[in-house]
Design an enzyme around this catalytic site. Structure first.
Site, short mmCIF file in Angstrom:
data_model
loop_
_atom_site.label_atom_id
_atom_site.label_comp_id
_atom_site.label_asym_id
_atom_site.label_seq_id
_atom_site.Cartn_x
_atom_site.Cartn_y
_atom_site.Cartn_z
N LYS A 238 3.14 1.32 -4.05
CA LYS A 238 2.48 0.54 -5.11
C LYS A 238 3.15 0.67 -6.48
CE LYS A 238 -2.12 0.69 -3.10
NZ LYS A 238 -3.51 1.09 -3.31
N ASP B 183 -7.12 -3.04 -6.92
CA ASP B 183 -7.87 -1.88 -6.41
C ASP B 183 -9.18 -1.70 -7.19
OD1 ASP B 183 -6.33 -0.93 -4.26
OD2 ASP B 183 -4.99 0.18 -5.58
N THR C 103 0.83 -1.19 0.00
CA THR C 103 0.00 0.00 0.00
C THR C 103 0.87 1.25 0.00
OG1 THR C 103 -1.95 1.04 0.97
CG2 THR C 103 -0.42 0.01 2.52
N ASN D 139 -0.58 -3.99 -6.01
CA ASN D 139 -0.98 -3.94 -4.60
C ASN D 139 -0.95 -5.30 -3.92
OD1 ASN D 139 -3.40 -5.00 -5.54
ND2 ASN D 139 -4.67 -3.62 -4.32
N1 LIG Z 1 -11.01 1.45 -0.02
C1 LIG Z 1 -9.91 0.87 -0.46
O1 LIG Z 1 -9.78 -0.35 -0.49
C2 LIG Z 1 -8.78 1.73 -0.98
C3 LIG Z 1 -7.76 1.14 -1.75
C4 LIG Z 1 -6.75 1.96 -2.24
C5 LIG Z 1 -6.74 3.31 -1.94
N2 LIG Z 1 -7.74 3.84 -1.17
C6 LIG Z 1 -7.75 5.28 -0.88
O2 LIG Z 1 -7.70 6.01 -2.09
C7 LIG Z 1 -7.18 7.31 -1.83
C8 LIG Z 1 -6.20 7.72 -2.91
O3 LIG Z 1 -5.06 6.88 -2.83
P1 LIG Z 1 -3.97 6.87 -4.01
O4 LIG Z 1 -3.10 5.72 -3.75
O5 LIG Z 1 -4.64 6.99 -5.34
O6 LIG Z 1 -3.18 8.24 -3.70
P2 LIG Z 1 -2.30 9.07 -4.75
O7 LIG Z 1 -1.73 8.20 -5.81
O8 LIG Z 1 -1.39 9.89 -3.91
O9 LIG Z 1 -3.36 10.05 -5.48
C9 LIG Z 1 -3.99 11.08 -4.76
C10 LIG Z 1 -5.08 11.73 -5.62
O10 LIG Z 1 -5.73 12.72 -4.82
C11 LIG Z 1 -5.56 14.03 -5.42
N3 LIG Z 1 -5.31 15.03 -4.39
C12 LIG Z 1 -4.54 14.89 -3.29
N4 LIG Z 1 -4.53 16.05 -2.59
C13 LIG Z 1 -5.30 16.93 -3.28
C14 LIG Z 1 -5.69 18.30 -3.05
N5 LIG Z 1 -5.27 18.98 -1.99
N6 LIG Z 1 -6.51 18.87 -3.95
C15 LIG Z 1 -6.93 18.19 -5.04
N7 LIG Z 1 -6.60 16.90 -5.30
C16 LIG Z 1 -5.80 16.29 -4.43
C17 LIG Z 1 -4.34 13.88 -6.31
O11 LIG Z 1 -4.37 14.87 -7.30
P3 LIG Z 1 -3.01 15.33 -8.06
O12 LIG Z 1 -2.77 14.28 -9.10
O13 LIG Z 1 -3.32 16.66 -8.61
O14 LIG Z 1 -1.92 15.35 -7.01
C18 LIG Z 1 -4.56 12.45 -6.85
O15 LIG Z 1 -5.54 12.43 -7.85
C19 LIG Z 1 -6.57 7.25 -0.42
O16 LIG Z 1 -7.44 7.90 0.46
C20 LIG Z 1 -6.53 5.77 -0.13
O17 LIG Z 1 -6.65 5.51 1.26
C21 LIG Z 1 -8.76 3.08 -0.70
#
Ligand SMILES: NC(=O)c1ccc[n+]([C@@H]2O[C@H](COP(=O)([O-])OP(=O)(O)OC[C@H]3O[C@@H](n4cnc5c(N)ncnc54)[C@H](OP(=O)(O)O)[C@@H]3O)[C@@H](O)[C@H]2O)c1
Length: 273
Positions: free
Chosen positions: A76, A113, A72, A97
């Protein structure tokens, strides 16, 4: 029923790599799943700094009773290049993942995911086939969702992201892989879509901005989340206030747990997606 005291030399060891690690939910969920399967396995959380990832993976490769590795944030993407093989889905998404350790120490990386998200929706009675989906986010989780939504027959997919270039790039990759799904980058207005999903990390922390124009949410749209905690994010609260049905982030994890366990070999037929 297993307890920690039942862990023995026969127990299959699986680990989850994360940094930070305190918030991860997979250990409780996976260990409960192993119990439900009657599987003699355990999932242990390991905190690994990004700069140590390659060293840790090289060591894990040598552990003869290690069956698998759940991966995670923030590993990843980086871990994909440390695997010997990737499934088609992991290659497509560009992130891993879960890893299965084969008998000879080779590491096969998978990506669930998006499959988990779609399975979670379906488990709650929400079909994606034929639907128009609006998705905020273009990070790791969002990429998984985008490919899975297109693979499962979403009719249209609009990707909105703060960094617009990332949305454009992801949309182009999904379009190339699944031309039948009309995939484009777009603005923050979700009007005209059946399912509106937040796949950003916005909503995890108090004071976060909303991921999209919530004033445009209206029934019969379904608002769906990837975030698990809080259970009701500001996005879901705004959607519910406007009369939309909502779907939280937990079913995505629950559905994934079974898929990850299967991939790592906790049931007789490994899943090779
Ligand atoms: N339920 C589940 O099983 C599961 C599984 C996996 C992940 N998740 C959750 O999914 C979420 C995203 O994870 P990830 O791995 O995709 O993270 P990531 O790769 O860091 O991507 C983050 C995303 O959020 C956007 N973002 C972050 N801060 C922002 C802000 N201040 N304003 C606007 N956009 C913002 C980013 O936009 P930019 O590209 O512009 O930076 C990007 O699109 C997390 O909360 C994680 O816990 C849940």
């Amino acid at each position: 029923m297993q307890t920690r005291a039942s862990i023995s030399g026969q127990t299959a060891i699986t680990v989850i790599l994360a940094h930070p690690v305190a918030h991860v939910r997979a250990p409780q969920a996976m260990n409960a799943h192993y119990d439900a399967l009657g599987y003699d396995g355990v999932l242990v959380p390991l905190q690994v700094l990004p700069e140590d990832l390659a060293t840790v993976v090289a060591g894990l490769r040598r552990l003869r009773n290690l069956r698998g590795i759940v991966v995670t944030v923030p590993h990843k993407e980086a871990i994909a290049s440390l695997c010997d093989e990737l499934t088609a889905d992991a290659r497509q998404v560009g992130a891993v993942n879960v890893i299965r350790r084969e008998e000879d120490g080779r590491l096969t990386g998978g990506q669930f995911d998006g499959e988990g998200f779609v399975a979670g929706l379906r488990g709650a009675g929400h079909e994606v086939t034929g639907r128009a989906v609006f998705m905020a986010g273009a990070g790791g989780a969002a990429a998984g969702l985008a490919f899975a939504l297109a693979r499962h027959g979403a009719r249209r997919l609009t990707i909105h992201n703060r960094t617009a270039a990332k949305a454009e790039e992801l949309a182009a990759r999904v379009r190339a892989a699944y031309p039948a799904c009309d995939t484009r980058a777009g603005g923050a207005d979700p009007s005209g879509h059946d399912i509106v999903a937040n796949a950003t990390s916005l909503g995890m922390h108090e004071g976060d901005a909303l991921p999209l124009e919530v004033a445009r949410l209206a029934p019969p749209m379904l608002a769906a989340e990837v975030i698990m905690a809080p259970e009701v994010t500001p996005f879901l609260a705004e959607a519910a206030k406007r009369g939309c049905a909502t779907h939280g982030g937990k079913p995505m994890l629950t559905a994934q747990i079974a898929l990850l366990a299967r991939f790592m070999g906790a049931i007789a037929v490994p899943c090779d997606r």
